[in-house]
Structure formats: C-alpha cells, structure tokens
Design an enzyme around this catalytic site. Structure first.
Site, PDB file in Angstrom:
ATOM      1  N   ASN A  76      -7.877  -8.704  -9.798  1.00 30.05           N
ATOM      2  CA  ASN A  76      -8.090  -7.720  -8.750  1.00 30.05           C
ATOM      3  C   ASN A  76      -6.731  -7.231  -8.245  1.00 30.05           C
ATOM      4  OD1 ASN A  76      -7.112  -9.587  -6.795  1.00 30.05           O
ATOM      5  ND2 ASN A  76      -9.175 -10.389  -6.447  1.00 30.05           N
ATOM      6  N   ARG A  77      -6.755  -6.317  -7.305  1.00 28.26           N
ATOM      7  CA  ARG A  77      -5.513  -5.706  -6.816  1.00 28.26           C
ATOM      8  C   ARG A  77      -4.523  -6.763  -6.312  1.00 28.26           C
ATOM      9  NH1 ARG A  77      -4.863  -0.629  -4.224  1.00 28.26           N
ATOM     10  NH2 ARG A  77      -7.115  -0.446  -3.954  1.00 28.26           N
TER      11      ARG A  77
ATOM     12  N   GLU B 153      -4.377 -10.054  -6.868  1.00 26.22           N
ATOM     13  CA  GLU B 153      -3.916 -10.950  -7.933  1.00 26.22           C
ATOM     14  C   GLU B 153      -2.884 -10.279  -8.818  1.00 26.22           C
ATOM     15  OE1 GLU B 153      -8.153 -13.416  -8.316  1.00 26.22           O
ATOM     16  OE2 GLU B 153      -7.742 -11.653  -9.561  1.00 26.22           O
TER      17      GLU B 153
ATOM     18  N   ASP C 242     -16.656 -12.610 -10.904  1.00 30.10           N
ATOM     19  CA  ASP C 242     -17.456 -13.249 -11.960  1.00 30.10           C
ATOM     20  C   ASP C 242     -18.306 -12.210 -12.677  1.00 30.10           C
ATOM     21  OD1 ASP C 242     -16.449 -15.578 -10.816  1.00 30.10           O
ATOM     22  OD2 ASP C 242     -18.283 -16.021  -9.720  1.00 30.10           O
TER      23      ASP C 242
END
Length: 521
Positions: A209-210, A212, A283
């Site tokens: 995601n952004r 991470e 997930d």
C-alpha cells in the site's frame, strides 16, 4: 464486450498455496452505554463473540471464494485459538495440513472490542493483540520448506502474506521464491511494513500500500495519486527487487500498476465508497490479483479485478470473503453505467447468481414493450416490488414480427432495450429470439414469474417450471384501455393538427426577400 468481463465469464477453478502469518480475529460485540465507576472509560457488556480466520488465513478464504483450491502453510501455537482457526479453515475446504505447531509461541490473535451505543451501528473501541514477532526457528523453517516442496507441483500460484510476525523470514521467503522460479510458478507477495524488501527479491509481483511503499523506498507518494509522481516509487521497487510487476495501492486514488518492460505505469481508478472498515483489504487485493493471473488475465485487467474486490471488502465490517460472483457483478454494474442494462444470457446469469448468493429474490417478466405506455410502467413497477432483482426479457425484432405481423415492431430491439433499461425499477434486460421465453425461464428459474392480467396462471409459459423449483407465478391486472395496439391506433386515427395562424404582419415580413436592401429614409 469488455475483455475482463469476457474472461470472468470463462473463469476456471485454480489451485493456490498460501504461506505467511496465520491469525485469528476475535470480535467481542456488546453494548457500551455506560462508563466504569472506577475510571473514566466505557464498559463493554459482551453479548456475542465471533472467531474469524485473519491474516494469511483470511487470504485462504478469499481464494476459496474465488473458486480456488487452497493449501495453507504457516505456524500456530499449541493453544485453543489454533484449534479454532484450523477448524474454521477445514470447514471451508482449505487443506490445513501444512500448518505447523510451534510450542514456543502463541497463535497470533487480534481481539477486537466492538461496542454498540444508543442503538447506533457497531464501532471498534479497542484491540488487544496476542503474538510473537520473534523469527521462527530454523527447524520450523525446514518443516515448512519440506511441506512446500511436496505441495508446489500441485498448485498454479503461490501467495506470501507477510504481517511481520516472524514466519516470513528472509531464508523462508527466498527459498520459496527461488523454488517457484525453478518450477515456473508465479509468486505474489503482500509485503509487511518494512524498510528492507530484499527478502522478496525475484518474486513475480508485490502489492504494497502507499505507506508500505514509501517506507521501503524512502520516497514520498503523491497525495493526488498522480502516476508521474508515484511511478518513481514503483520503478524503484521493480528494479531493486527484479520483479515482473508492482501494484501500489493508493487508497481513494485506486492503484498504480507497473510491468517490467513497459515504460508507462497504468493508473487503475477505484469507485468512491462509504468506507466502513479497511481491515482485510490487502488480503483481498492479493487474493484477487493471484486468482486473476492464475486465469491468465492480462495484468491491467487483473488489477481492475483486484481493485473492485478490495473496494467491496472495505464495505464489510471486519474481514469476510467476497465471492467471485459478487466481484463479477460489481464489474458488470460498472460496465452497465457506461453501456446500459442489456445483457447476454451469460452476463445475466452472473447478475442472477450474485443476487441469489446475497439472498435476494429474482423476478422475471417478458414482452415486446414496443411503445412504452403507463400500463407497461405499472406492470414493471409492481413486478419490481415482488422481489429484489427484476429481469425483463424482450422479444427480439424477428420474434415481434412473428407475433404481431408486418410493420411491427415500431422500435427496433436496441431502442426498446435502452428505453426499458432506463427505468429505475428494471435491473437487467435480455433479448430472446424464440416465440416464447421458455428457454430463458429454464435457465434462470426465477423466484417470481410475472405476467399481465390478460393471462391466467395456467396459460403463463414456464409456470410449471417455476412452481416445481419452489417459485411462484403472479398475475398483475392491466390498466383498462392501455395497450400498444390501442396507442398505435389512436396515433393513426388522430387528425393532423392544423397549422397555427400567422401573427399579424408576419406575411409582410416574409414577403421581403432576405437579400433585398432596404433604404431607411
């Protein structure tokens, strides 16, 4: 037809192997309508408890919901929570034989306290985690690799779900990735929030995601999701980790896809939603991407599919698998917003199956609907009230001519479908070529079959089929004097409207040619 919808219509079951951090999500529900007498904190009076597979276990259930056969590899403790999670996975058809017990650590549990105050909807108040983040021992790694080697020949895709709970060690990740490459099997990674992603080097794709991605690359993303800014971040990951593709999820800006060998990143927009709970969205993104690629769907369309799946997940409280049919239906609805409600039979059955999985009732009616009048509107509105999904079957042009004779229909099938589909009470329109819609009724088996008052239950085509399947037949009274035939006759009998008299002075004004020059004295 949209190539993604075509691919989904031909979706094949697949086999997946999931390795990562298996967790148990515990939800304690209750009322929180008073404060504790000994401290200024709310008191939760627990009335219900739910245990749900979380983390990599949730990923397994997502893959099952997308028609995958799943093998699970992971680590749990020697405790009751491990029993609950294994049982839940087995009940859903997951092969949990590769989940190893480590007596030195607990099963990871996320206990959520959820309160309901003053009759409002539930709100998460607090979360308590039971976990160990210590790397698993080499002996446990060896057992997982042995189980992985045995399972790999039988699977199509491999997923690594890393929550940084100690299972996905650099040694384990690299052993999995290298063995997958040697076997020609793709491996997809949902990475943890780490500064060093080197343990994922050589994977097929990662889906950070952004936040991470920023942490791993030390590069900021653009708040507006501009591809030219966020491309730097994706390019850095792609090159440093020797990946085939990077998918960076960007919250309300959707996702950004960059594939090796392609210079331009592909932005994949999302649909604005009332976000309820983002738990499990990562997930779902990984599961849908892996499932789509297992079905050999192109990268860009795979990300569209995954983005739609993740969008549906955030509308659910907690984590819950989203069935393939519901994702397909979501994409079909988006397509309809651009192209209308006309469906092929295959497209219609996606919508019907999705409705049935959600416990909704399917209503079916049919007709020519050549010249729409108030009687048609009444029939369709009252039909829609009998269920949740109204399907209208239209006679195609050939069928109308066979029934009504030459000169009919006045409006061709595309125009009729567009008009009927524009009605808010109608959910789907489908054409049929035969004299009757019997074959369609056999295929759909609606819960409610509707016809107008010029029929009786005994004369409705398909009535016996529907009743044998547990459905019912409804006859809706017609509005007297309203029919397409009467409407056409009135139009033909009405005398032409005489031309309105010209206003005073109009004839004089028209008598002066436009080209004439007038002198003003």
């Amino acid at each position: 037809m949209d190539p993604l919808l075509a691919a989904l219509a031909d979706w094949k079951p697949f086999r997946a192997l999931v390795i990562g951090d298996f967790m148990l999500d515990q939800l304690l529900f209750g009322s929180a309508d008073r404060l504790s007498p000994d401290a200024p904190v709310p008191v939760l009076r627990v009335t219900r408890r739910e245990d749900r597979p979380g983390g990599a276990a949730n990923l397994c259930l997502n893959l099952i919901a997308m028609h995958g056969r799943v093998t699970a590899l992971g680590v749990v403790g020697s405790d009751q929570e491990a029993v609950l999670m294994r049982t839940a996975l087995l009940q859903q058809g997951v092969d949990a034989g590769g989940i190893v017990t480590d007596h030195t650590r607990p099963t990871t549990v996320k206990r959520n306290l959820i309160g309901l105050a003053q009759g409002r909807h539930a709100q998460k108040m607090f979360r308590v985690d039971f976990e160990s983040r210590e790397p698993i021992a080499e002996s446990i790694v060896a057992r997982l690799i042995e189980a992985f080697e045995q399972a790999l020949p039988r699977v199509d895709v491999v997923c690594i779900e890393d929550y940084n709970k100690g299972v996905c060690t650099p040694l384990l990740c690299q052993e999995i990735i290298q063995r997958c490459k040697a076997a020609g099997k793709p491996v997809f990674v949902d990475p943890a929030g780490l500064e060093d992603y080197s343990k994922y080097r050589g994977a097929t794709a990662i889906t950070p995601n952004r936040t991470e991605a920023e942490r791993a690359t030390k590069l900021p993303t653009d708040d507006q999701g501009a591809p030219e800014h966020n491309a730097r971040l994706a390019e850095t990951l792609l090159a440093a980790l020797e990946l085939e593709a990077v998918v960076v999820t960007l919250d309300k800006q959707g996702a950004l896809l960059l594939v090796q060998g392609e210079d331009t990143p592909v932005p994949v927009p999302t649909v604005a939603r009332e976000v309820y709970d983002v738990t499990g969205a990562g997930d779902m993104m990984l599961a849908a991407l892996a499932a789509a690629r297992a079905n050999k769907i192109a990268w860009a369309d795979s990300v569209r599919f995954a983005n739609a799946a993740a969008g549906l997940e955030v509308e659910v409280f907690g984590v819950a698998p989203i069935p393939l049919e519901k994702i397909h239906h979501e994409l079909l609805i988006r397509h309809s917003e651009r192209s209308g409600k006309l469906r092929t039979v295959d497209e219609l059955m996606v919508q019907v199956n999705a409705a049935r999985k959600a416990g909704r009732r399917v209503v079916f009616t049919n007709g020519c609907f050549d010249v729409i009048h108030a009687g048609h509107i009444s029939l369709l509105e009252r039909s829609a009230d009998l269920g949740d999904l109204l399907v209208v079957a239209l006679n195609d042009d050939h069928s109308v001519r066979a029934l009504k004779g030459d000169g009919r229909p006045l409006n061709d099938q595309e125009h009729r479908a567009r008009v009927v589909g524009a009605l808010g009470c109608v959910d789907a329109v489908v054409l049929f070529t035969e004299e009757t819609p019997l074959r369609l009724i056999e295929t759909i088996l609606p819960d409610v079959l509707v016809k107008g008052g010029d029929y009786t239950v005994d004369t409705v085509v398909g009535a016996d089929l529907v009743k044998r399947a547990g459905g019912r037949v409804e006859i809706i009274p017609l509005i007297e004097g309203l029919s397409t035939t009467n409407t056409i006759r009135k139009m033909q009998e009405r005398p032409p409207t005489p031309a309105a008299p010209a206003p005073p002075g109009a004839a004089t004004a028209r008598a002066v040619p436009k080209s004439r020059k007038v002198e003003h004295k």
